[in-house]
Design an enzyme around this catalytic site. Structure first.
Site, PDB file in Angstrom:
ATOM      1  N   GLU A  51      22.696  33.712  37.751  1.00 61.53           N
ATOM      2  CA  GLU A  51      21.424  33.345  37.134  1.00 61.53           C
ATOM      3  C   GLU A  51      20.647  32.502  38.147  1.00 61.53           C
ATOM      4  OE1 GLU A  51      19.736  31.173  33.063  1.00 61.53           O
ATOM      5  OE2 GLU A  51      21.887  31.297  33.453  1.00 61.53           O
ATOM      6  N   ARG A 266      38.781  31.262  37.096  1.00 62.41           N
ATOM      7  CA  ARG A 266      37.725  30.677  37.918  1.00 62.41           C
ATOM      8  C   ARG A 266      38.317  29.613  38.841  1.00 62.41           C
ATOM      9  NH1 ARG A 266      33.386  27.545  34.446  1.00 62.41           N
ATOM     10  NH2 ARG A 266      32.741  26.947  36.556  1.00 62.41           N
ATOM     11  N   LYS A 276      24.973  22.078  37.301  1.00 66.64           N
ATOM     12  CA  LYS A 276      23.598  21.948  37.774  1.00 66.64           C
ATOM     13  C   LYS A 276      22.930  20.709  37.178  1.00 66.64           C
ATOM     14  CE  LYS A 276      22.697  26.289  36.572  1.00 66.64           C
ATOM     15  NZ  LYS A 276      23.907  27.105  36.622  1.00 66.64           N
TER      16      LYS A 276
END
Length: 553
Positions: A51, A266, A276
């Protein structure tokens, strides 16, 4: 060629989706797979779908390696597809930054696409899904459907034609934001009922402008874009396992080609944050300078610190492809960085905290040029010149006034030390101090190694006080956080490491680096690996310490 080990995966072959456990087979499956193979020619197709609302971090490096690496290892291809369905958070700088980091890691996308490329097709799919009775327009407010066990929608069973009309009204901008959504009739594994497929946002899109006021969600978009692009292996991290059934359900509800979703663990790293929102907060507070502050673990930060992309890729490959979530210590990356820089970073001499030495019996009337190897263990890799002169600098930590410490092997008032490459030994004659008692200069004598009464305990690096040598700035980085999991107490008084950055304005390095470019990498002998920072100018070089020569205690 990719180092991805295909033997350690149990992935299906292209066109053999139906042989995968849990893959639903419908009356149209085999026909759709046949059509799919005609398009792909049996070639593996993967995609990396970030994204574009932030900077990529170390966890994304693994996803890049998995998707591009598997495609390369099988002779396939990988798309870079931007999941740009949220116009409120996306910026063009992130689009550019993501592409730059993928290419920096050494991968070339087969094609760069955007979810927004398919907005027209996705809307047609939404209409068809509604026509088939699998979706409906709902008027519950966002706050009504948050949390666990929200009330069921009273509009779930509204007539198909009514939902189709309302969906068109949503597209034409006849509703306010939040007044209506299109929801899919499915319950996810995690228990979430009827996820939203489309929502209203009166925000221009960076690619489509004002064309749309409704935008599809990830749950609706992702699998359909995979289908459109004939992706063979939808490789994603473990947290998306709960979306697998809806992924298959949506493709099959529309009778379109259905890829196979495969999940892997992950990559997380200790002593850092990659969120973020949390990084943006650190920037706002002035704790770090920007997204590429070398104390962070964004990919731009790692590049700026001097980490070679090969080291990041090597670490990702070594961890393998498993379903287990991994959380590693930063020392794992440091070790991979050393392995690469040991054979790629040319050796030079620098003094980070220089102490001046004057040789009173310098044996030559003029400065002497010495040839030193770029890689002492591999002389075939070339050499460069350094200047040996009567005035030079040594590292302040290589001198001690304490003559009783037998473990100290370098220069003291009664202990000589060798000068690397010069074939001379220094011995102290006098110490010059300022008013505060700080040593400002060492007056010394030199003796040729072959004429010295005994061999010195150590040889140290040095840089002559010659006009050709370069005064520079050096930035020494340590971990930003003291806590292994800093996100647990990000505002705690002991969370931040107050010594995470030390700036030295007046270091000195030999003149061989004068033509260095940004990101050029060197080993400062005995000090560590360093990289040229983008803050460097034609008048002044700035070096970042990438990693120490050895793992710290």
């Amino acid at each position: 060629m990719s180092r991805f080990d295909t033997k350690k995966t149990n992935f299906h072959k292209p066109g053999e989706n139906h042989k995968t456990d849990g893959y639903p087979v419908t009356p149209k499956t085999m026909e759709l797979l046949e059509q799919h193979l005609k398009v792909t020619g049996g070639q593996v197709r993967t995609r990396f779908p970030p994204e574009p609302n932030g900077i990529l971090h170390i966890g994304h490096a693994k996803a890049i390696n998995v998707n591009f690496g598997y495609a390369e290892a099988t002779g396939g291809l990988c798309f870079l597809r931007y999941d740009d369905t949220n116009p409120e958070k996306e910026e063009e700088k992130f689009v550019t930054g993501i592409k730059d980091m993928v290419e920096w890691l050494g991968f070339k996308p087969y094609k760069i696409t955007h979810s927004s490329d398919y907005f027209d097709q996705l809307y047609e799919y939404a209409v068809e899904l509604t026509r088939r009775g699998h979706a409906y327009v709902c008027h519950q407010k966002p706050e009504e459907v948050r949390g666990f066990n929200p009330p069921p929608s009273p509009w779930r069973d509204r007539p198909v034609e009514e939902s189709l009309k309302l969906l068109e009204d949503m597209r034409k901008g006849k509703f306010a934001e939040g007044a209506a959504t299109l929801r899919m009739k499915i319950t996810l594994e995690e228990g979430k009922q009827d996820p939203v497929a489309y929502r209203i946002k009166y925000t221009p899109h960076h690619s489509t402008g004002d064309k749309w006021c409704i935008y599809p969600t990830y749950d609706f978009t992702h699998c359909l874009c995979d289908s459109i692009e004939n992706i063979t292996h939808s490789l994603c991290t473990k947290e998306f396992q709960s979306r697998r059934s809806s992924y298959y359900w949506l493709c099959n509800s529309l009778d379109i080609y259905c890829p196979v979703q495969w999940e892997y663990g992950r990559l997380n790293i200790d002593y850092t944050v990659v969120s973020k929102r949390k990084i943006a907060n650190l920037i706002a507070k002035g704790i770090v300078s920007d997204w590429d502050d070398p104390r962070l673990f964004t990919l731009t930060a790692l590049r700026r610190r001097g980490c070679p992309p090969e080291a990041i890729n090597n670490m990702c490959v070594e961890m393998g492809l498993t379903g287990a979530q991994m959380s590693i210590d930063p020392s794992k990356l440091d070790a991979a960085v050393r392995d690469v820089l040991n054979i790629t970073a040319s050796r030079v001499m620098a003094c980070i905290e220089p102490l001046k030495v004057k040789i009173v019996n310098f044996p030559n009337s003029e400065p002497v040029k010495l040839s030193v190897p770029n890689f002492p263990a591999a002389p075939e890799k070339g050499s460069h010149e350094v200047i040996f002169d009567k005035e030079l600098f040594i590292e302040r930590s290589d001198f001690s006034e304490n003559t009783s410490d037998k473990s100290f092997r370098r220069l003291t008032p009664n202990q000589a030390v060798g000068l690397r490459y010069a074939n001379y030994i220094l011995s102290v004659k006098e110490l010059i101090k300022d008013d505060s008692g700080t040593i400002t200069e060492v007056i010394a004598e030199c003796t040729a190694v072959d004429k010295a009464p005994k061999k010195p305990k150590a040889f140290i690096h040095w840089v002559s006080n010659h006009s050709d040598n370069i005064r520079c700035e050096v930035r020494l980085y340590e971990r930003l956080f003291n806590l292994k999991h800093p996100e647990d107490d990000l505002d705690g008084k002991d969370t931040m490491n107050p010594n995470s950055l030390k700036i030295i304005k007046d270091a000195i390095v030999e003149h061989s680096v004068k033509d260095s470019k940004v990101y050029d990498k060197y080993q400062f002998e005995r000090l560590g690996f360093f990289s040229v920072d983008p803050d460097s100018t034609s008048d002044r070089l700035v070096f970042n310490r990438t990693v120490n020569l050895k793992e710290g205690k």
